[in-house]
Design a protein around this motif. Structure first.
Motif, short mmCIF file in Angstrom:
data_model
loop_
_atom_site.label_atom_id
_atom_site.label_comp_id
_atom_site.label_asym_id
_atom_site.label_seq_id
_atom_site.Cartn_x
_atom_site.Cartn_y
_atom_site.Cartn_z
N HIS A 314 0.85 -1.40 -0.10
CA HIS A 314 0.03 0.17 -0.17
C HIS A 314 0.98 1.35 -0.07
O HIS A 314 0.41 2.30 -0.03
CB HIS A 314 -0.90 -0.08 1.35
CG HIS A 314 -1.88 -1.09 1.10
ND1 HIS A 314 -3.04 -1.29 2.10
CD2 HIS A 314 -2.32 -1.97 0.19
CE1 HIS A 314 -3.77 -2.41 1.81
NE2 HIS A 314 -3.06 -2.87 0.78
N ALA A 315 2.19 1.20 0.09
CA ALA A 315 3.16 2.39 0.17
C ALA A 315 2.95 3.07 -1.16
O ALA A 315 2.66 4.31 -1.13
CB ALA A 315 4.57 1.96 0.29
N PHE A 316 2.63 2.50 -2.23
CA PHE A 316 2.39 3.07 -3.68
C PHE A 316 1.15 3.99 -3.43
O PHE A 316 1.34 5.15 -3.98
CB PHE A 316 1.86 1.89 -4.48
CG PHE A 316 2.05 2.31 -5.91
CD1 PHE A 316 2.96 3.11 -6.37
CD2 PHE A 316 1.20 1.75 -6.84
CE1 PHE A 316 3.11 3.70 -7.74
CE2 PHE A 316 1.39 2.06 -8.32
CZ PHE A 316 2.23 2.94 -8.68
N ALA A 317 0.46 3.91 -2.48
CA ALA A 317 -0.82 4.56 -2.54
C ALA A 317 -0.62 5.67 -1.72
O ALA A 317 -1.10 6.98 -2.04
CB ALA A 317 -2.00 3.96 -1.81
N TYR A 337 -6.64 13.64 -19.54
CA TYR A 337 -5.32 13.37 -18.35
C TYR A 337 -5.12 11.81 -18.61
O TYR A 337 -5.88 11.07 -19.17
CB TYR A 337 -5.85 13.19 -16.91
CG TYR A 337 -5.32 13.42 -16.08
CD1 TYR A 337 -5.11 12.47 -14.91
CD2 TYR A 337 -4.07 14.39 -15.89
CE1 TYR A 337 -4.18 12.47 -13.88
CE2 TYR A 337 -3.06 14.36 -14.88
CZ TYR A 337 -3.16 13.53 -13.77
OH TYR A 337 -2.30 13.55 -12.93
N ASP A 338 -3.72 11.39 -18.49
CA ASP A 338 -3.23 10.39 -18.96
C ASP A 338 -3.37 9.19 -18.21
O ASP A 338 -3.47 7.76 -18.48
CB ASP A 338 -1.73 10.60 -19.17
CG ASP A 338 -1.25 9.66 -20.16
OD1 ASP A 338 -2.12 9.05 -21.02
OD2 ASP A 338 0.01 9.21 -20.27
N HIS A 339 -3.80 9.40 -16.65
CA HIS A 339 -4.15 8.17 -15.95
C HIS A 339 -5.40 8.12 -15.17
O HIS A 339 -6.25 9.38 -15.16
CB HIS A 339 -3.03 8.37 -14.60
CG HIS A 339 -1.73 7.92 -15.19
ND1 HIS A 339 -0.92 8.72 -15.94
CD2 HIS A 339 -0.78 6.76 -14.77
CE1 HIS A 339 0.20 8.17 -16.22
NE2 HIS A 339 0.46 7.15 -15.56
N ASP A 344 -9.48 7.13 -7.50
CA ASP A 344 -10.00 5.70 -7.85
C ASP A 344 -8.83 4.74 -7.48
O ASP A 344 -8.97 3.47 -7.16
CB ASP A 344 -10.37 5.62 -9.06
CG ASP A 344 -11.51 6.70 -9.47
OD1 ASP A 344 -12.22 7.15 -8.49
OD2 ASP A 344 -11.85 7.02 -10.60
N ARG A 345 -7.50 5.15 -8.07
CA ARG A 345 -6.47 4.11 -7.96
C ARG A 345 -6.11 4.04 -6.37
O ARG A 345 -5.83 2.74 -5.99
CB ARG A 345 -5.22 4.79 -8.83
CG ARG A 345 -5.47 4.84 -10.12
CD ARG A 345 -4.09 5.23 -10.81
NE ARG A 345 -3.08 4.59 -10.74
CZ ARG A 345 -1.86 4.98 -11.49
NH1 ARG A 345 -1.79 6.01 -12.16
NH2 ARG A 345 -0.95 4.16 -11.59
N VAL A 346 -6.04 5.11 -5.69
CA VAL A 346 -5.65 4.74 -4.21
C VAL A 346 -6.61 3.84 -3.66
O VAL A 346 -6.26 3.03 -2.89
CB VAL A 346 -5.84 6.06 -3.50
CG1 VAL A 346 -5.68 5.84 -2.00
CG2 VAL A 346 -4.47 7.07 -3.88
N LEU B 325 -16.64 10.63 -16.86
CA LEU B 325 -15.54 9.80 -17.60
C LEU B 325 -15.24 8.62 -17.01
O LEU B 325 -15.48 8.43 -15.92
CB LEU B 325 -14.52 10.93 -17.49
CG LEU B 325 -14.44 11.83 -18.68
CD1 LEU B 325 -13.24 12.84 -18.42
CD2 LEU B 325 -14.21 11.26 -20.05
N GLY B 326 -14.67 7.66 -17.78
CA GLY B 326 -14.03 6.34 -17.31
C GLY B 326 -15.10 5.37 -16.77
O GLY B 326 -14.78 4.49 -16.24
#
Lengths: 377, 404
Positions: A314-317, A337-339, A344-346, B325-326
């Motif tokens: 989870h460090a990545f988050a 936006y590219d990502h 949402d990712r977190v 979006l998405g």
């Protein structure tokens, strides 16, 4: 009142440049055009009206290479001639309109087809082609991309009057030591990732906050992102994420997709010649959808690798949360936006199984050494 | 005096007359605008055909109208042929740029389509003229263009190099040479055209505008050379950057003011130099009226730019944040489509702004101010047996290049 059956006209016989004044007689089946040279007959059915200003009536032979023209300039007589032609003229004009409608309908159908193929067809084709392309074929493509990034970074360095190479870890002892720690950590993650190819890692000497995985297993970790990270496991998460892209061959898939999109739009819309802006925009947005799915998959891959090594998945988050606090990517830019949205990712990363007592990938001392890999000494 | 049969006595001089109106013209354009957007530009071949038909048929020279017989479908086919040739070429370059693994080759290959388009455009310029000329009828006789697009392109490229090294001062002679080639290969029936204009008169009239436009740039360039002596590489780069910025801004601003004047001067000179046998032309339109058409066009462009920017900002602020979006692929497609349509709306407005101002006004101006001398030449003109190729030049014409 009697309708006149003949009247004056101007005749261009298609052979001489001089106009001739003629008498036009309305016969049963044809226009009889009589000049000093003789009489020419035009079947009503073969005659077509041509564009002319005002009330002038200009006639020629339909679907004929002949350039002979008859003009009736007297509006009254012109109306009479028109009544004899009407059926035919209406027909010609209607068929012209039909033809035009057909073109418009087909163009719209074509546009819809292009969009569907670009959005649904190409990704599917890329997916189908990917297993057919050997991993080794990715290498030259990756080398090209690598050379381009390297040239960009070196230009940037030159501008700053820094005479340093693109690769960090070759300029003195501290750099060497830092690079050694980096490589040790990298190989550990690579081992856990169980990739079918050997990865070539680089630390790029640039302040840009990013890391990229190129086709053929070349991974660039930009020094900029190393500077922003607060623990070795955050860096571990970043590297494992890029290894996820290598495992899934996302670079190659992106190349296939992007080439297809730009080619399709270019061909379909005549972009070969101009309006390149639209191809790029369409590519950006269609690719964007693609990368969202790929990024999410790479995130999952990252947490699995970190979990396997007993480090903190989870460090990545944490890194994302810090970035979000520091510089919220404005919602305005989300379309391009590219990502996927970082929040949402977190959430997705945090939803994966945690490690109870994580062992950091590096000791504090090693971590400090790694941060010196681009110190220049 | 005879009324029928033999031709009436030919007046020595005749005037041009334009019988169209701007209202009708805008009517055609606005009707076509929707179709153009709906077909993402494919309809442009019909637009240009209709516009030409209108302009040609409302133009009278010595009391007789011109006629345009071009066919939009032919242009569309030409365009498709062009794509069939260019498509694979572009694909080859794309693959090359990916596969070499060599930075220089990849860079070169990625620019290749652009490099390819330049000579192609020059070729197309001559071919497009061929199409227009071959599809123009006057008094029942066709105009015809012969000559080789390759030779024309070669001449043009050589002159471009010369113009570059003389800072454009050789332009009048370049133009005269190219006009000579074009007119020598243009026929009205069996009457061969020629161009009798020479470089000097154009040079004399164009020198002052040239001095105002390019003088400062040349001075800046030599100053750059002087300053760069003994400077470090970084300093030279900085100086060169400043030179490019400043000269770019100057060329843009002064160019917008001076280009219309230049265009009017060249047009008058070209028309005065045109001959078909002994038939000659002159056109005494005022420079100011050409400028007015251009300034109207520039003002419209600025207006379109402002409206488009405001619309873009409004969409970014209000609609994009609300766009889910998405979540759904379909919704993203709709987004892409809307963006593409918006692009075409703006592009169409820009093109039509030009068509409705510069194209129409300058055409009308030329026609209404022109005088034809030696009309007996066209009375003696005969059809040329060999000139019948109907489809010639359609591929070049499909690129929609060139003026009149």
């Amino acid at each position: 009142m009697d309708t006149p059956t003949d009247g004056p006209g101007t005749w261009f016989d298609g052979v001489n440049g001089a106009p001739q004044q003629v008498t036009v007689a309305l016969e049963d089946a044809a226009l009889a055009i009589t000049s000093a040279q003789g009489t020419t007959r035009w079947d009503y059915a073969a005659v077509e009206r041509l564009p002319a200003p005002g009330h002038r009536l200009r006639l020629g032979l339909a679907r004929s290479a002949s350039t002979a023209r008859l003009e009736v300039r007297d509006p009254t007589f012109g109306e009479v001639v028109k009544t004899r032609l009407d059926v035919r003229t209406v027909e010609v004009e209607a068929s012209e309109r039909r033809r035009r409608h057909r073109v418009v309908e087909w163009s719209i159908a074509g546009v819809v087809a292009v969009v569907l193929v670009g959005a649904v067809g190409l990704p599917s084709v890329a997916e189908l082609m990917l297993p057919l392309i050997p991993r080794s074929a990715e290498t030259p493509i990756g080398e090209t991309a690598h050379a381009m990034i390297r040239a960009g970074v070196e230009q940037e360095l030159k501008k700053k009057s820094l005479n340093a190479p693109f690769d960090c870890g070759e300029q003195g002892e501290r750099e060497l030591a830092g690079k050694a720690v980096f490589l040790k950590m990298f190989r550990k993650l690579e081992g856990a990732a169980e990739l079918p190819i050997t990865v070539r890692p680089f630390i790029a000497r640039t302040d840009t906050i990013n890391a990229v995985a190129l086709p053929g297993g070349i991974v660039h970790v930009f020094n900029g992102i190393i500077g922003e990270l607060q623990s070795p496991d955050e860096l571990g998460g970043v590297i494992a994420h890029e290894l996820g892209h290598v495992a899934h061959r996302d670079g190659m898939r992106g190349v296939l997709h992007a080439t297809g999109v730009s080619f399709l739009f270019g061909i379909a819309l005549g972009d070969v010649i101009g309006s390149g802006g639209m191809t790029v925009a369409a590519q950006q947005i269609l690719n964007n959808r693609h990368t969202r799915i790929e990024e999410a998959a790479a995130d999952t891959f990252s947490t699995q690798v970190m979990h396997k090594l007993g480090a903190d998945p989870h460090a990545f988050a944490n890194m994302f949360e810090r970035f979000m606090r520091a510089q919220r990517p404005s919602r305005n830019m989300r379309l391009l936006y590219d990502h996927p949205a970082n929040a949402d990712r977190v959430a997705a990363i945090r939803a994966t199984p945690a490690v109870a007592n994580p062992t950091p990938l590096l000791t504090d001392q090693e971590w400090q050494a790694l941060k010196q890999a681009c110190s220049g000494s | 005096m005879s009324v029928t049969g033999s031709p009436a006595a030919v007046p020595a001089e005749a005037r041009g007359q334009f019988l169209g109106s701007k209202r009708e013209y805008w009517h055609i354009l606005s009707r076509d605008a929707l179709l153009l957007i709906a077909t993402l530009g494919l309809y442009r071949f019909w637009v240009s055909t209709e516009v030409r038909q209108y302009l040609w048929s409302h133009t009278e020279l010595g009391g007789e109208q011109l006629e345009y017989t071009g066919d939009a479908l032919e242009l569309l086919v030409g365009f498709l042929v062009l794509l069939a040739v260019l498509g694979p070429l572009v694909a080859v370059f794309a693959v090359l740029s990916l596969l070499t693994g060599n930075y220089a080759v990849a860079t070169l290959a990625s620019y290749a389509p652009v490099i390819l388009v330049v000579p192609l455009s020059v070729l197309a310029l001559y071919q497009a003229r061929r199409y227009r000329v071959n599809h123009t009828i006057f008094r029942g006789l066709r105009f015809h263009q012969t000559g080789s697009a390759w030779i024309y392109a070669l001449r043009m490229s050589l002159w471009l190099i010369v113009n570059f090294f003389t800072f454009g001062l050789s332009y009048p002679w370049a133009r005269a040479s190219l006009e000579r080639y074009k007119m020598r290969h243009t026929f009205y029936g069996d009457v061969q055209g020629s161009f009798v204009g020479s470089g000097w008169p154009l040079f004399r009239r164009g020198f002052i505008p040239w001095l105002i436009l390019l003088g400062p740039v040349v001075v800046m360039f030599f100053m750059l050379g002087a300053n760069a002596e003994g400077a470090t590489e970084a300093q030279v780069q900085e100086l060169a950057g400043a030179f490019l910025d400043r000269s770019g801004i100057w060329l843009l601003v002064a160019g917008a003011v001076i280009y219309p004047i230049f265009h009017a001067t060249v047009l008058r000179w070209r028309i005065a130099g045109m001959r078909f046998g002994t038939l000659g032309f002159s056109s005494g339109f005022s420079t100011w009226r050409v400028c007015k058409a251009y300034y109207k066009f520039f003002a419209l462009l600025v207006l379109i730019g402002i409206v488009a920017t405001i619309a873009a900002v409004a969409v970014q602020r209000k609609i994009v944040p609300a766009w889910p979006l998405g979540t759904s692929v379909v919704i993203e497609f709709i987004g892409v489509m809307l963006l593409v349509i918006a692009y075409f709306v703006v592009a169409t407005m820009g093109t039509f702004a030009y068509q409705g101002t510069v194209r129409f006004d300058v055409w009308r101006l030329i026609v209404e101010s022109s005088t034809l001398r030696g009309l007996d030449q066209i009375d003696r003109a005969k059809v040329h047996a060999g000139h019948a190729a109907r489809h010639a030049g359609r591929i070049g014409a499909a690129l929609n290049l060139g003026g009149f």
